[in-house]
Design a protein around this motif. Structure first.
Motif, PDB file in Angstrom:
ATOM      1  N   ASP A 253       0.817  -1.223   0.000  1.00  0.00           N
ATOM      2  CA  ASP A 253       0.000   0.000   0.000  1.00  0.00           C
ATOM      3  C   ASP A 253       0.846   1.268   0.000  1.00  0.00           C
ATOM      4  O   ASP A 253       0.305   2.373   0.058  1.00  0.00           O
TER       5      ASP A 253
ATOM      6  N   PHE B 173     -10.714   6.693   8.960  1.00  0.00           N
ATOM      7  CA  PHE B 173      -9.390   6.412   9.518  1.00  0.00           C
ATOM      8  C   PHE B 173      -9.133   7.329  10.709  1.00  0.00           C
ATOM      9  O   PHE B 173      -9.545   8.495  10.694  1.00  0.00           O
TER      10      PHE B 173
ATOM     11  N   LEU C 162      -3.054   2.813  13.638  1.00  0.00           N
ATOM     12  CA  LEU C 162      -4.170   3.427  12.926  1.00  0.00           C
ATOM     13  C   LEU C 162      -5.411   2.578  13.163  1.00  0.00           C
ATOM     14  O   LEU C 162      -5.336   1.347  13.178  1.00  0.00           O
TER      15      LEU C 162
ATOM     16  N   ARG D   3     -14.394   4.723   3.917  1.00  0.00           N
ATOM     17  CA  ARG D   3     -13.565   4.360   5.070  1.00  0.00           C
ATOM     18  C   ARG D   3     -13.312   5.540   6.006  1.00  0.00           C
ATOM     19  O   ARG D   3     -13.098   6.664   5.563  1.00  0.00           O
TER      20      ARG D   3
HETATM   21  C1  SIN Z   1      -4.547   1.802   2.314  1.00  0.00           C
HETATM   22  O1  SIN Z   1      -5.783   1.834   2.395  1.00  0.00           O
HETATM   23  O2  SIN Z   1      -4.013   1.617   1.232  1.00  0.00           O
HETATM   24  C2  SIN Z   1      -3.683   1.941   3.549  1.00  0.00           C
HETATM   25  C3  SIN Z   1      -4.092   3.062   4.391  1.00  0.00           C
HETATM   26  C4  SIN Z   1      -3.288   3.130   5.675  1.00  0.00           C
HETATM   27  O3  SIN Z   1      -3.016   2.070   6.270  1.00  0.00           O
HETATM   28  O4  SIN Z   1      -2.948   4.233   6.101  1.00  0.00           O
END
Ligand code: SIN
Ligand code: FE
Length: 291
Positions: free
Chosen positions: A133, A155, A259, A153
């Motif tokens: 990622d 976060f 996270l 999403r």
């Molecule tokens: C992702 O969704 O590609 C990773 C995002 C993250 O872990 O900050």
């Protein structure tokens, strides 16, 4: 790119105008950013601020709220198992409260999918390019076809040591699609049924899923694109929260540890403007129905 809110509480009320602004920005491919919305851990939960509880074979510790199931962990006592589950369950409900209040238009049509906790430092993590990622990509899951639904999403950076979560944000979805879609072949006839039969996919891999997954893979495999694509670095400090539709926003996570993330699925029909969905954009480019 970032649309900022001063929100400090997960259950905060938003006036009509703010709600409209939020839905428009989100559907336009912007990130809804809450620099002052933190997720507090109880004193007992602070013990989970360690990478040691993550199963090294899994990227994340995962939780599914509707069946109270936790996986991707190691070395948890029964008590710790219960405590970590409660922490992720609370994050799931807090995220849903935020979405319900900010995007009430979506609320009753959302599916609550996986909650994840990511206690492992991203930078330096070795993985295959498809799972990496740190490369710009749009989200598409090989084993979990979403059949056109949006991936929404939430976060939250809960790093206790002041470390930002550092992302790169790439070009708009239309540009990504125009660049990569012409390189993608149609699936082999019968392959989607076979993948389902062999239980490689959890549901039928529609043409939409095929094109999204191929696009995800081609983006990540293209070293030149990774360097040359128009992009911008964004830093999300500890104590901040952000909402993104990761099927549409090209993103890469470069650095950071600790996270929380909550995934929701949203039917395209629930959008204020369906024409902005990856499904409609791809159908227009390919001039065919994809689900
Ligand atoms: C992702 O969704 O590609 C990773 C995002 C993250 O872990 O900050
Ligand atoms: Fe992603």
């Amino acid at each position: 790119m970032l649309h900022t809110f001063s929100t400090q509480k997960w259950g905060e009320y938003f006036p009509d105008l703010t709600q409209q602004c939020a839905i428009n920005n989100l559907e336009d491919g912007n990130i809804l950013y809450f620099p002052s919305l933190s997720f507090a851990l109880s004193p007992e939960e602070q013990q989970f601020l360690s990478p040691d509880f993550a199963d090294p074979h899994a990227k994340n510790i995962s939780y599914q709220a509707n069946c109270h199931k936790l996986w991707g962990f190691q070395h948890l006592s029964d008590t710790q198992h219960t405590q970590l589950k409660a922490m992720l369950d609370r994050f799931c409900h807090s995220s849903f409260d935020l979405i319900k209040n900010l995007l009430p238009h979506y609320a009753h049509q959302l599916t609550i999918a996986r909650t994840s906790y990511r206690p492992v430092q991203i930078s330096g993590r070795k993985t295959s390019y498809r799972k990496d990622d740190k490369r710009l990509h749009v989200d598409a899951f090989p084993s979990a076809p979403n059949q056109g639904k949006r991936i929404l999403r939430v976060f939250c950076n809960i790093n206790p040591n002041g470390e930002d979560r550092i992302w790169r944000i790439g070009e708009p979805f239309l540009n990504v699609a125009n660049r990569f879609i012409p390189q993608i072949h149609k699936p082999i006839p019968g392959s989607a049924a076979l993948l389902r039969l062999l239980k490689i996919t959890k549901s039928y891999r529609t043409l939409y899923d095929h094109y999204m997954l191929q696009m995800h893979n081609l983006m990540k495999a293209d070293e030149e694109y990774q360097k040359a694509a128009i992009q911008q670095e964004i830093r999300f400090p500890p104590g901040s929260t952000w909402i993104v539709q990761t099927d549409d926003v090209s993103h890469a996570a470069m650095q950071g540890q600790y996270l929380l993330e909550q995934t929701f699925y949203l039917p395209v029909k629930a959008m204020r403007d369906e024409s902005k969905s990856p499904l409609c954009i791809l159908e227009k480019i390919l001039n065919q129905k994809l689900v």
